[in-house]
Design a protein around this motif. Sequence first.
Motif, mmCIF file in Angstrom:
data_model
loop_
_atom_site.group_PDB
_atom_site.id
_atom_site.type_symbol
_atom_site.label_atom_id
_atom_site.label_comp_id
_atom_site.label_asym_id
_atom_site.label_seq_id
_atom_site.Cartn_x
_atom_site.Cartn_y
_atom_site.Cartn_z
ATOM 1 N N VAL A 1 -2.578 2.358 17.786
ATOM 2 C CA VAL A 1 -1.737 1.126 18.003
ATOM 3 C C VAL A 1 -2.195 0.079 16.799
ATOM 4 C CG1 VAL A 1 -1.275 -0.869 19.347
ATOM 5 C CG2 VAL A 1 -1.643 1.329 20.360
ATOM 6 N N GLU A 2 -3.401 -0.068 16.378
ATOM 7 C CA GLU A 2 -3.826 -0.975 15.314
ATOM 8 C C GLU A 2 -3.124 -0.444 14.172
ATOM 9 O OE1 GLU A 2 -5.442 -4.525 14.027
ATOM 10 O OE2 GLU A 2 -4.977 -3.932 15.861
ATOM 11 N N LEU A 3 -3.234 0.595 13.703
ATOM 12 C CA LEU A 3 -2.736 1.306 12.515
ATOM 13 C C LEU A 3 -1.270 1.067 12.417
ATOM 14 C CD1 LEU A 3 -4.373 4.780 12.031
ATOM 15 C CD2 LEU A 3 -4.273 3.238 10.275
ATOM 16 N N HIS A 4 -0.427 1.270 13.439
ATOM 17 C CA HIS A 4 1.010 0.848 13.376
ATOM 18 C C HIS A 4 1.137 -0.651 12.849
ATOM 19 C CE1 HIS A 4 5.169 0.305 14.828
ATOM 20 N NE2 HIS A 4 5.203 1.441 14.467
ATOM 21 N N ARG A 5 0.231 -1.478 13.752
ATOM 22 C CA ARG A 5 0.353 -2.913 13.586
ATOM 23 C C ARG A 5 0.301 -3.310 12.095
ATOM 24 N NH1 ARG A 5 -2.044 -7.705 14.847
ATOM 25 N NH2 ARG A 5 -4.034 -7.040 15.269
ATOM 26 N N VAL B 1 0.818 -1.158 0.034
ATOM 27 C CA VAL B 1 0.048 0.000 0.321
ATOM 28 C C VAL B 1 0.896 1.198 0.028
ATOM 29 C CG1 VAL B 1 -1.975 -1.126 1.199
ATOM 30 C CG2 VAL B 1 -0.313 -0.010 2.403
ATOM 31 N N PRO B 2 0.717 2.291 -0.751
ATOM 32 C CA PRO B 2 1.432 3.449 -0.735
ATOM 33 C C PRO B 2 1.217 4.503 0.497
ATOM 34 C CG PRO B 2 -0.550 3.696 -2.415
ATOM 35 C CD PRO B 2 -0.610 2.265 -1.506
ATOM 36 N N GLY B 3 1.977 5.244 0.310
ATOM 37 C CA GLY B 3 2.082 6.059 1.545
ATOM 38 C C GLY B 3 2.774 5.927 2.858
ATOM 39 N N THR B 4 2.943 6.936 3.801
ATOM 40 C CA THR B 4 3.606 6.747 5.090
ATOM 41 C C THR B 4 2.683 6.441 5.978
ATOM 42 O OG1 THR B 4 3.625 8.962 5.317
ATOM 43 C CG2 THR B 4 5.501 8.206 4.125
ATOM 44 N N LEU B 5 3.088 6.024 7.282
ATOM 45 C CA LEU B 5 2.208 5.722 8.214
ATOM 46 C C LEU B 5 1.422 6.889 8.683
ATOM 47 C CD1 LEU B 5 1.135 3.884 10.548
ATOM 48 C CD2 LEU B 5 3.216 4.278 12.057
#
Length: 454
Positions: free
Chosen positions: A355-359, A245-249
């Motif tokens: 937290v879930e996004l980072h994971r 998936v493109p893009g940064t966190l």
Amino acid sequence: MQTSPAKRLFGKYWQSLVVVLLVMVNSSAWGKEYMGLIQAYEAARANDPVFRGAMAVRQEGLEYQTIGRAKLLPTISGVVSNNQNQSRVTDAGGRTDNRGRYNSSTSSLQLRQPLYDREAWAAKEQGVARTAASEALFRLREQELMVRVFEAYSKALLATEEVRLVEAQLQSVTELLRSNEQRLAQGEGTRTDLLETQSKQELIRAELIVAQDRALHARGALQAILGESVNKLERLVPGGAVALVPGTLDDWRSKAFDSNPEVESLKQTLEAAHQEVRRVDGGHYPRLALLLSIGSSESDTTSTYRQSSRTTTVGVQLNVPIFAGGSISAQARQAGAQHMKAQAALDARVAELEVELHRQYSAQKNGVLRIAALQSAVATSHALIEATQRSFIGGERTNVDILNAQERLAQSVRDLTQARYEQLLAGLRLRLLTGVLSESDLRVVASNFSANLP
């Protein structure tokens, strides 16, 4: 130069193992009809009980806005009565008028339009917020359904592939067992090799039973979501491109807080709680309403006996609250506590989302590296088996070395297949968390599957 019988047997069972493993990497059972991922999703939209329940909840939520708006609109009511009376009237002088039986009737039509009502205005805004929360929650359930379908689909497919992989291992060990028996009969092998291979064969048979049971349960879980039986599933194309998936966190984090439907639903729930505070507080304020009524009556009282009347009334009504036993203040404190609860629920979910996004971002990003490493491990395992077989024939390796090499290959193939599913799932979950998951994303994932594989 002649090839020894042992070498011919090793070549035979090794070729069978290679063919089966290549076919089995990311494959399911063959059949005439295959169900693709998009077909599975469409079936789930029509039959999944969880999603059907979400549709009903959404329909219920759509009515909150209408109910709230109705409190600001005029109300019209009509009353009609028709009575039979028997009357005898005695005046102060003692004279009696016996009127006998007669009919009386009344009818009225009244319109009431609120002019000033803080409670009604707050109820109207609360209805808007509740409907918006319901709509956002339904969008969440739609996107969750895509993830649930893919997760169940991939688990069922992976479980089927594991069964076939174990079957390939069993076939390979069976070929090795035949080789051991022939080598022992020709005086080239040992009984220890034979017993080791037999033991491994029984262990793989036990593993096959467990794998078949897992496949049965995984297929049942998928069918429970789809609401129909599943025959064959499309297979994951071997060696397909790994989508990142493109893009940064930070980009995805920004999208999540702006677009996540669950966060939006909680925000609207918080707004509804705020309007509830305003609505309850409106009970301390006066209410003003316009009244319009039209009525007619005939002999409705003893003083209007044999008289009929028609009345039209226009006016305003002011209702001023004075004392309600403290109930309004208690309800206001209760509404304030509910508002604090809604705020806490929103804050907690935002923290969990972070937290879930980072994971999930890390899972889909690191999944690419993991897949590359496992592809290398599979290739290395193939080469190791070939080298071990040649060394075994030359007397430099043992039967155990061959069995271990085969087990490492099977484990590498299984891990590679699972890693590809998990990487695709992480991409879907990342889009779900940001609220941008759509059917087009699911179609992109579905393009990694095919029923027309060699």
